[in-house]
Motif scaffolding. Sequence first.
Motif, PDB file in Angstrom:
ATOM      1  N   GLY A  15      46.010  40.922  51.764  1.00  8.39           N
ATOM      2  CA  GLY A  15      45.476  39.689  52.335  1.00  8.39           C
ATOM      3  C   GLY A  15      44.225  39.228  51.608  1.00  8.39           C
ATOM      4  N   ILE A  16      43.373  40.183  51.272  1.00 11.94           N
ATOM      5  CA  ILE A  16      42.152  39.858  50.528  1.00 11.94           C
ATOM      6  C   ILE A  16      42.499  39.323  49.142  1.00 11.94           C
ATOM      7  CG2 ILE A  16      40.104  40.870  49.442  1.00 11.94           C
ATOM      8  CD1 ILE A  16      40.011  42.806  51.871  1.00 11.94           C
ATOM      9  N   LEU A  17      43.451  39.965  48.455  1.00 13.37           N
ATOM     10  CA  LEU A  17      43.861  39.507  47.125  1.00 13.37           C
ATOM     11  C   LEU A  17      44.492  38.120  47.189  1.00 13.37           C
ATOM     12  CD1 LEU A  17      45.304  42.779  45.568  1.00 13.37           C
ATOM     13  CD2 LEU A  17      43.157  41.634  45.006  1.00 13.37           C
ATOM     14  N   LEU A  18      45.298  37.858  48.202  1.00 10.44           N
ATOM     15  CA  LEU A  18      45.916  36.546  48.358  1.00 10.44           C
ATOM     16  C   LEU A  18      44.849  35.478  48.583  1.00 10.44           C
ATOM     17  CD1 LEU A  18      48.471  34.818  48.656  1.00 10.44           C
ATOM     18  CD2 LEU A  18      48.413  35.351  51.093  1.00 10.44           C
ATOM     19  N   HIS A  19      43.903  35.777  49.447  1.00  8.95           N
ATOM     20  CA  HIS A  19      42.812  34.836  49.724  1.00  8.95           C
ATOM     21  C   HIS A  19      41.994  34.574  48.461  1.00  8.95           C
ATOM     22  CE1 HIS A  19      39.791  32.784  52.133  1.00  8.95           C
ATOM     23  NE2 HIS A  19      38.876  33.513  51.520  1.00  8.95           N
ATOM     24  N   PHE A  20      41.681  35.620  47.726  1.00  5.36           N
ATOM     25  CA  PHE A  20      40.903  35.495  46.495  1.00  5.36           C
ATOM     26  C   PHE A  20      41.670  34.702  45.443  1.00  5.36           C
ATOM     27  CE2 PHE A  20      39.574  37.163  42.318  1.00  5.36           C
ATOM     28  CZ  PHE A  20      38.252  36.747  42.341  1.00  5.36           C
ATOM     29  N   SER A  21      42.964  34.974  45.286  1.00  2.00           N
ATOM     30  CA  SER A  21      43.747  34.256  44.271  1.00  2.00           C
ATOM     31  C   SER A  21      43.848  32.774  44.614  1.00  2.00           C
ATOM     32  CB  SER A  21      45.128  34.872  44.105  1.00  2.00           C
ATOM     33  OG  SER A  21      45.884  34.713  45.290  1.00  2.00           O
ATOM     34  N   ARG A  22      43.982  32.450  45.883  1.00  2.00           N
ATOM     35  CA  ARG A  22      43.997  31.039  46.289  1.00  2.00           C
ATOM     36  C   ARG A  22      42.659  30.376  45.998  1.00  2.00           C
ATOM     37  NH1 ARG A  22      47.120  31.589  52.038  1.00  2.00           N
ATOM     38  NH2 ARG A  22      49.227  31.759  51.178  1.00  2.00           N
ATOM     39  N   ALA A  23      41.566  31.079  46.215  1.00  2.00           N
ATOM     40  CA  ALA A  23      40.242  30.521  45.934  1.00  2.00           C
ATOM     41  C   ALA A  23      40.055  30.286  44.437  1.00  2.00           C
ATOM     42  CB  ALA A  23      39.150  31.459  46.463  1.00  2.00           C
ATOM     43  N   VAL A  24      40.557  31.197  43.607  1.00  5.02           N
ATOM     44  CA  VAL A  24      40.445  31.050  42.150  1.00  5.02           C
ATOM     45  C   VAL A  24      41.268  29.850  41.685  1.00  5.02           C
ATOM     46  CG1 VAL A  24      41.056  32.131  39.949  1.00  5.02           C
ATOM     47  CG2 VAL A  24      39.885  33.454  41.694  1.00  5.02           C
ATOM     48  N   ILE A  25      42.487  29.709  42.189  1.00  6.36           N
ATOM     49  CA  ILE A  25      43.346  28.589  41.809  1.00  6.36           C
ATOM     50  C   ILE A  25      42.708  27.268  42.247  1.00  6.36           C
ATOM     51  CG2 ILE A  25      45.571  27.476  42.295  1.00  6.36           C
ATOM     52  CD1 ILE A  25      46.751  30.335  42.415  1.00  6.36           C
TER      53      ILE A  25
END
Length: 69
Positions: A15-25
């Motif tokens: 969940g943390i990685l998904l949230h972080f990847s969305r923020a980067v995109i």
Amino acid sequence: MSAISMEEMPMSVLGILLHFSRAVIYAHNNAKVRNLMDAPPPETRGDMGRCVSPDTSEKEPGAIHPGGR
């Protein structure tokens, strides 16, 4: 025993990685839009260079000096 809601439950690693990847995109897309908005239009890009005349004085403000000075 009370039920734990999703807001109270800590995020999983995925969940943390998904949230972080969305923020980067999201940040990357915003940067692309900002760069496109800051760029001059294509019809004026060729006029960006200034011509250097051989009789330009070094003391003139804004004079361009050959050789990268």
